[in-house]
Design a protein around this motif. Structure first.
Motif, PDB file in Angstrom:
ATOM      1  N   ASP A 507       2.288 -11.520  23.234  1.00 15.05           N
ATOM      2  CA  ASP A 507       2.617 -10.136  23.580  1.00 15.05           C
ATOM      3  C   ASP A 507       3.789  -9.607  22.766  1.00 15.05           C
ATOM      4  O   ASP A 507       3.955  -8.394  22.616  1.00 15.05           O
ATOM      5  N   GLY A 508       4.612 -10.490  22.208  1.00 16.45           N
ATOM      6  CA  GLY A 508       5.788 -10.045  21.459  1.00 16.45           C
ATOM      7  C   GLY A 508       5.455  -9.342  20.166  1.00 16.45           C
ATOM      8  O   GLY A 508       6.276  -8.590  19.638  1.00 16.45           O
ATOM      9  N   ALA A 509       4.270  -9.579  19.625  1.00 19.80           N
ATOM     10  CA  ALA A 509       3.876  -8.963  18.359  1.00 19.80           C
ATOM     11  C   ALA A 509       2.383  -8.663  18.397  1.00 19.80           C
ATOM     12  O   ALA A 509       1.571  -9.571  18.542  1.00 19.80           O
ATOM     13  N   SER A 510       2.034  -7.375  18.280  1.00 17.94           N
ATOM     14  CA  SER A 510       0.627  -6.962  18.299  1.00 17.94           C
ATOM     15  C   SER A 510       0.242  -6.473  16.912  1.00 17.94           C
ATOM     16  O   SER A 510       0.823  -5.508  16.399  1.00 17.94           O
ATOM     17  N   LEU A 550      -2.589  -6.937  31.859  1.00  9.50           N
ATOM     18  CA  LEU A 550      -1.350  -7.633  31.511  1.00  9.50           C
ATOM     19  C   LEU A 550      -1.612  -9.104  31.222  1.00  9.50           C
ATOM     20  O   LEU A 550      -1.039  -9.680  30.289  1.00  9.50           O
ATOM     21  N   ASP A 551      -2.488  -9.725  32.018  1.00  6.65           N
ATOM     22  CA  ASP A 551      -2.822 -11.125  31.777  1.00  6.65           C
ATOM     23  C   ASP A 551      -3.483 -11.288  30.405  1.00  6.65           C
ATOM     24  O   ASP A 551      -3.226 -12.263  29.695  1.00  6.65           O
ATOM     25  N   ARG A 552      -4.317 -10.327  30.038  1.00  6.67           N
ATOM     26  CA  ARG A 552      -4.997 -10.410  28.737  1.00  6.67           C
ATOM     27  C   ARG A 552      -4.018 -10.217  27.577  1.00  6.67           C
ATOM     28  O   ARG A 552      -4.229 -10.736  26.487  1.00  6.67           O
ATOM     29  N   ASN A 553      -2.936  -9.477  27.816  1.00  3.03           N
ATOM     30  CA  ASN A 553      -1.936  -9.274  26.760  1.00  3.03           C
ATOM     31  C   ASN A 553      -1.310 -10.590  26.299  1.00  3.03           C
ATOM     32  O   ASN A 553      -0.812 -10.680  25.174  1.00  3.03           O
ATOM     33  N   TYR A 554      -1.330 -11.584  27.173  1.00  5.58           N
ATOM     34  CA  TYR A 554      -0.723 -12.879  26.832  1.00  5.58           C
ATOM     35  C   TYR A 554      -1.740 -13.861  26.245  1.00  5.58           C
ATOM     36  O   TYR A 554      -1.405 -15.028  26.034  1.00  5.58           O
ATOM     37  N   MET A 555      -2.944 -13.375  25.990  1.00  6.39           N
ATOM     38  CA  MET A 555      -3.997 -14.242  25.449  1.00  6.39           C
ATOM     39  C   MET A 555      -4.243 -13.931  23.981  1.00  6.39           C
ATOM     40  O   MET A 555      -4.130 -12.780  23.548  1.00  6.39           O
ATOM     41  N   ALA A 556      -4.588 -14.952  23.217  1.00 12.36           N
ATOM     42  CA  ALA A 556      -4.849 -14.788  21.791  1.00 12.36           C
ATOM     43  C   ALA A 556      -6.081 -13.928  21.583  1.00 12.36           C
ATOM     44  O   ALA A 556      -7.117 -14.131  22.230  1.00 12.36           O
ATOM     45  N   LEU A 557      -5.986 -12.955  20.669  1.00  7.64           N
ATOM     46  CA  LEU A 557      -7.084 -12.037  20.388  1.00  7.64           C
ATOM     47  C   LEU A 557      -8.313 -12.816  19.903  1.00  7.64           C
ATOM     48  O   LEU A 557      -8.218 -13.620  18.979  1.00  7.64           O
ATOM     49  N   LYS A 564     -13.320 -13.903  28.257  1.00  6.44           N
ATOM     50  CA  LYS A 564     -13.586 -13.976  29.699  1.00  6.44           C
ATOM     51  C   LYS A 564     -12.820 -12.893  30.452  1.00  6.44           C
ATOM     52  O   LYS A 564     -13.345 -12.262  31.379  1.00  6.44           O
ATOM     53  N   GLN A 565     -11.565 -12.684  30.051  1.00  7.23           N
ATOM     54  CA  GLN A 565     -10.753 -11.653  30.716  1.00  7.23           C
ATOM     55  C   GLN A 565     -11.318 -10.267  30.461  1.00  7.23           C
ATOM     56  O   GLN A 565     -11.305  -9.407  31.345  1.00  7.23           O
ATOM     57  N   THR A 566     -11.835 -10.041  29.249  1.00  3.48           N
ATOM     58  CA  THR A 566     -12.444  -8.750  28.929  1.00  3.48           C
ATOM     59  C   THR A 566     -13.666  -8.504  29.804  1.00  3.48           C
ATOM     60  O   THR A 566     -13.906  -7.370  30.256  1.00  3.48           O
ATOM     61  N   THR A 567     -14.448  -9.541  30.065  1.00  4.40           N
ATOM     62  CA  THR A 567     -15.616  -9.413  30.948  1.00  4.40           C
ATOM     63  C   THR A 567     -15.185  -9.010  32.357  1.00  4.40           C
ATOM     64  O   THR A 567     -15.811  -8.131  32.984  1.00  4.40           O
ATOM     65  N   LEU A 568     -14.111  -9.632  32.865  1.00  9.52           N
ATOM     66  CA  LEU A 568     -13.603  -9.271  34.198  1.00  9.52           C
ATOM     67  C   LEU A 568     -13.138  -7.819  34.236  1.00  9.52           C
ATOM     68  O   LEU A 568     -13.366  -7.103  35.223  1.00  9.52           O
ATOM     69  N   ILE A 569     -12.486  -7.369  33.164  1.00 10.08           N
ATOM     70  CA  ILE A 569     -12.013  -5.978  33.088  1.00 10.08           C
ATOM     71  C   ILE A 569     -13.201  -5.025  33.081  1.00 10.08           C
ATOM     72  O   ILE A 569     -13.195  -3.996  33.792  1.00 10.08           O
ATOM     73  N   ASP A 570     -14.228  -5.322  32.284  1.00  7.64           N
ATOM     74  CA  ASP A 570     -15.417  -4.454  32.223  1.00  7.64           C
ATOM     75  C   ASP A 570     -16.075  -4.338  33.593  1.00  7.64           C
ATOM     76  O   ASP A 570     -16.502  -3.243  33.999  1.00  7.64           O
TER      77      ASP A 570
END
Length: 580
Positions: A507-510, A550-557, A564-570
């Motif tokens: 999250d520190g660098a996007s 926010l949880d997805r922000n801490y995951m590697a793109l 998996k997190q994107t699926t939950l968001i959708d």
């Protein structure tokens, strides 16, 4: 370099760190002179000439200085030495290496000690570029040496005007910086030796380029609130005003670490000693994401604390920008972070008072705006005569008293910079970092994302803020469900996109790619028409959705967890959108 047989002039008045000298020989504005006090020679600079009298600012304590002391004029302007070995260094405002000063003086720096800016004993692996018979002009490359990850070009000194013919160049090998690596001759038959170093006056911009271009490309700092909402251009200017404790130093560290630049110059100008110590301790520990090595390997720190002589603050910012321009001439992108220009302006105010000039607003000199604009105008994207481009991007931190952005230094800065990243006490107190206020800040440069979507997101933030202010007066029950949903959307955008955890690896660098993907995904939420039975249902939904993002922000793109997190968001969004 002092004259062999200097003419000694006399001090006729001492006023704090300013002295007046009556001279009998030619004196120049910004000329360097040395005041003899006992066994010490104290460096000073001519800041005003009137008739046969010159006013000088002394860069050291004037304790025990008196009328009648000798003053030795050098005939040279206040300059810095340019050459291999600048990177990794920590200098004071006069380009004295502080680590060597500490070894020589101990815990308390002694006045009157001036050391060589570059190591004369180090050997550099020189590779020639020019050959005998070549016609060269100032700034043309004669050879190169590796300096860390940088290819450091040895150029014909910028002060040598006209056309020169290369008579000889040394073969490839290891040499120190004082070795004559080439011999050149001009049209008048004057023969000179070229070494790896040269001097350049700090108050004069290096203008050895063919064209100054309009900054258009976005400088990716990997800070989402900057790159997307308030972008900075490569070769542009920006300022970060804010009250004490608003996070200026941490933001500067994040920008210097992750911005896509080749060289970083940090000018700690007049900051408190504790903050400067923090820079000196933490900066070498920061990892350069591109190399995995210390960020210091491609950085220079100019250190001038508030406890050092005030006059040296002015020199420090000009020293820093001259070093940045030097690396720009090699076709590199350099970033200068000045912290803080307010302390520099205070030094100007003090000297203006001693000169008894008519004061401007809040006793700052009437020409403050001119000096500030002159400093920021040294930024820019240039096309070199070799066809390459290089840039200097300048970011100045401003520390207005009480966070008052209406004070003269902030206002003078806002007139010349291309982006305003206003730090907010309200946001820092709420632990919303970086504390860049999304409604007060602005930028004239091009963003990473679609302008239409960006305008929509800004509108959501503005309207959500209006609803928030209204709820403070009439309460949550006094607002409609639609207005409350609008407020929750603005809070969602703030928490998920504008805020960043600087201390987290992901999250520190996007990256630019991640910012575009994140912004488009967030806009999907902002543009959606949700169905809620009541405000409590809307609140619970947005808090849950916010946490998923926010949880997805801490995951590697692109990683498995990210997908998996994107699926939950959708699934979460499609379950509450009308006609989904």
């Amino acid at each position: 370099m002092a004259e062999k047989n200097p003419v000694m002039e006399k001090v006729i008045a001492v006023n704090g760190n300013m002295i007046t000298v009556e001279y009998t020989r030619r004196v120049m504005q910004n000329e360097v002179a040395y005041v003899h006090v006992g066994d010490s020679r104290l460096k000073s600079e001519v800041i005003r000439i009137r008739g046969n009298r010159a006013d000088l600012q002394v860069f050291e304590s004037t304790n025990k200085m008196k009328v009648g002391d000798d003053v030795e004029f050098t005939g040279e302007l206040l300059s810095v030495e340019l050459g291999p070995g600048l990177l990794k260094q920590v200098y004071d405002g006069l380009q004295n290496p502080l680590n060597l000063l500490a070894e020589k003086s101990g815990f308390f720096l002694q006045r009157g000690i001036y050391l060589s800016a570059l190591d004369r004993t180090a050997l550099w692996d020189f590779t020639p570029i020019a050959k005998a018979g070549d016609k060269v002009r100032r700034g043309d490359r004669l050879g190169s040496v590796p300096e860390g990850i940088i290819k450091h070009y040895i150029m014909l000194p910028f002060a040598w005007r006209g056309e020169w013919t290369v008579k000889s160049v040394v073969p490839a090998g290891k040499y120190n910086i004082d070795t004559a690596i080439a011999v050149v001759e001009n049209e008048r038959g004057e023969v000179r030796n070229v070494t790896m170093t040269q001097f350049w006056p700090v108050k004069i911009a290096i203008d050895d380029y063919s064209e100054k271009l309009l900054p258009e490309e976005t400088l990716v700092t990997q800070q989402r609130s900057i790159d997307t909402f308030f972008p900075v251009a490569v070769g542009g200017t920006f300022c970060t005003p804010g009250p004490f404790g608003a996070g200026k130093t941490v933001l500067q560290h994040a920008i210097s670490q992750h911005a896509q630049t080749d060289v970083v110059v940090v000018a700690a100008c007049g900051e408190r000693a504790g903050e400067v110590v923090e820079i000196l301790r933490e900066y070498p520990e920061l990892e350069d994401p591109r190399t995995g090595r210390s960020l210091m390997d491609r950085s220079i720190i100019i250190c001038n604390t508030s406890s050092m002589p005030v006059a040296a603050r002015e020199a420090s910012v000009y020293t820093a920008v001259t070093l940045a321009e030097y690396y720009r001439q090699m076709g590199l992108n350099t970033l200068l972070l000045a912290d803080s220009t307010s302390r520099w302006a205070q030094a100007l105010r003090e000297m203006s008072g001693r000169l008894e000039e008519i004061p401007g607003e809040e006793a700052f000199p009437a020409y403050l705006e001119s000096l500030i604009s002159g400093f920021y105008e040294r930024a820019g994207l240039v096309k070199l005569r070799s066809g390459e481009t290089g840039s200097v991007t300048i970011g100045g931190a401003v520390s207005p008293a009480g966070g008052n952005f209406e004070e003269p230094v902030t206002q003078a800065t806002l007139k010349v910079v291309g982006a305003f990243l206003g730090l907010s006490r309200e946001r820092s107190d709420a632990r919303r970092y970086p504390a860049i206020h999304p409604l007060d800040s602005w930028s004239k440069y091009k963003s990473l994302v679609d302008p239409a979507k960006l305008a929509m997101a800004r509108s959501i933030l503005r309207r959500g803020s209006d609803v928030n202010q209204m709820m403070k007066v009439v309460g949550e029950e006094g607002t409609s469900l639609d207005d409350f949903v609008l407020y929750m959307k603005s809070e969602f955008l703030d928490y998920v996109f504008l805020q960043q955890n600087t201390f987290d690896a992901e999250d520190g660098a996007s990256s630019a790619e991640r910012q575009r993907e994140m912004f488009n995904d967030v806009c999907r939420v902002l543009e959606s028409d949700f169905t809620f039975a009541d405000k409590e249902g809307a609140r619970v939904y947005f808090l849950e959705l916010r946490q998923l993002y926010l949880d997805r922000n801490y995951m590697a793109l692109g990683g498995e967890d990210y997908r998996k997190q994107t699926t939950l968001i959708d699934q979460k969004i499609s379950g509450s959108v009308k006609n989904a």
